[in-house]
Design a protein around this motif. Structure first.
Motif, mmCIF file in Angstrom:
data_model
loop_
_atom_site.group_PDB
_atom_site.id
_atom_site.type_symbol
_atom_site.label_atom_id
_atom_site.label_comp_id
_atom_site.label_asym_id
_atom_site.label_seq_id
_atom_site.Cartn_x
_atom_site.Cartn_y
_atom_site.Cartn_z
ATOM 1 N N SER A 35 0.848 -1.127 0.016
ATOM 2 C CA SER A 35 0.023 -0.027 -0.129
ATOM 3 C C SER A 35 0.833 1.235 -0.035
ATOM 4 O O SER A 35 1.349 1.503 0.880
ATOM 5 N N GLY A 36 1.077 1.890 -0.968
ATOM 6 C CA GLY A 36 1.921 3.086 -1.405
ATOM 7 C C GLY A 36 3.374 2.566 -1.076
ATOM 8 O O GLY A 36 3.899 1.584 -1.885
ATOM 9 N N ALA A 37 4.148 2.992 -0.161
ATOM 10 C CA ALA A 37 5.601 2.549 0.022
ATOM 11 C C ALA A 37 5.393 1.734 1.564
ATOM 12 O O ALA A 37 6.481 1.475 1.970
ATOM 13 N N THR A 38 4.304 1.190 1.859
ATOM 14 C CA THR A 38 4.280 0.564 3.040
ATOM 15 C C THR A 38 3.975 -0.908 2.704
ATOM 16 O O THR A 38 2.931 -1.436 2.012
ATOM 17 N N ALA A 39 4.667 -2.155 3.057
ATOM 18 C CA ALA A 39 4.256 -3.387 3.060
ATOM 19 C C ALA A 39 3.501 -3.955 4.108
ATOM 20 O O ALA A 39 3.682 -3.628 5.224
ATOM 21 N N LEU A 40 2.228 -4.538 3.914
ATOM 22 C CA LEU A 40 1.368 -5.275 4.850
ATOM 23 C C LEU A 40 1.693 -6.505 4.715
ATOM 24 O O LEU A 40 1.905 -7.429 3.968
ATOM 25 N N VAL A 41 2.192 -7.219 6.154
ATOM 26 C CA VAL A 41 2.739 -8.396 6.233
ATOM 27 C C VAL A 41 2.038 -9.103 7.479
ATOM 28 O O VAL A 41 1.293 -8.599 8.166
ATOM 29 N N TYR A 42 2.267 -10.353 7.144
ATOM 30 C CA TYR A 42 1.663 -11.582 8.305
ATOM 31 C C TYR A 42 2.637 -12.432 8.483
ATOM 32 O O TYR A 42 3.368 -12.846 7.469
ATOM 33 N N PRO A 43 2.910 -13.090 9.838
ATOM 34 C CA PRO A 43 3.764 -14.041 10.098
ATOM 35 C C PRO A 43 3.659 -15.270 9.369
ATOM 36 O O PRO A 43 2.601 -15.750 9.186
ATOM 37 N N GLN A 44 4.820 -15.734 9.079
ATOM 38 C CA GLN A 44 4.593 -17.219 8.262
ATOM 39 C C GLN A 44 4.391 -18.303 9.444
ATOM 40 O O GLN A 44 5.108 -18.081 10.435
ATOM 41 N N GLU A 45 4.142 -19.249 9.096
ATOM 42 C CA GLU A 45 3.932 -20.339 10.122
ATOM 43 C C GLU A 45 4.694 -21.366 10.036
ATOM 44 O O GLU A 45 5.476 -21.533 8.842
#
Length: 143
Positions: free
Chosen positions: A133-143
């Motif tokens: 989103s723009g210059a920001t990464a939306l992240v989620y932890p890997q399992e």
């Protein structure tokens, strides 16, 4: 005015019209008009010029247009730019929360936010990039 010049003008008009429509039909008709201009320059009578135009136009629209359309509708093979980052793994450099943080994606440092705003992801965690989103990464932890 010679007939071959008229056929050349028709070919040019059809080619320009193809640029605006992208139907892969008008360009083929322009090609048929170009071929017919060659036959007209040689001195073929007008009725036979129409026959040449009809045969070339029909054969190209029936046989070449489907191949061209198939290539035009083919999905893009590779993603480019920020779209290529979605789905990649990233390394958390500084704590990532719903408000901010930093991650390293492929050697570059990015600002990041947790995809789930209630998560707090500690440094050293491997995460997956869900969205940019723009210059920001939306992240989620890997399992």
């Amino acid at each position: 005015m010679d007939l071959w010049v008229i056929w050349l003008i028709a070919a040019a008009v059809l080619a320009v019209a193809e640029l605006f429509t992208l139907t892969a039909a008008l360009g083929l008709l322009g090609g048929a008009a170009l071929v017919t201009a060659g036959f007209a320059a040689v001195g073929l009578p007008l009725p036979l010029q129409f026959l040449v135009f009809t045969i070339v136009a029909a054969s190209t629209v029936l046989f070449i247009r489907p191949v061209v359309l198939r290539h035009m509708r083919r999905p893009q093979a590779e993603r480019f730019g920020v779209e290529a980052l979605v789905g990649r793994s990233a390394y958390v450099v500084s704590e990532v929360t719903g408000l901010g943080g930093r991650v390293r994606i492929g050697g570059e440092e990015w600002t990041a936010r947790a995809y789930d705003e209630t998560l707090v992801i500690p440094p050293g965690t491997t995460v997956e990039v869900i969205e940019i989103s723009g210059a920001t990464a939306l992240v989620y932890p890997q399992e």
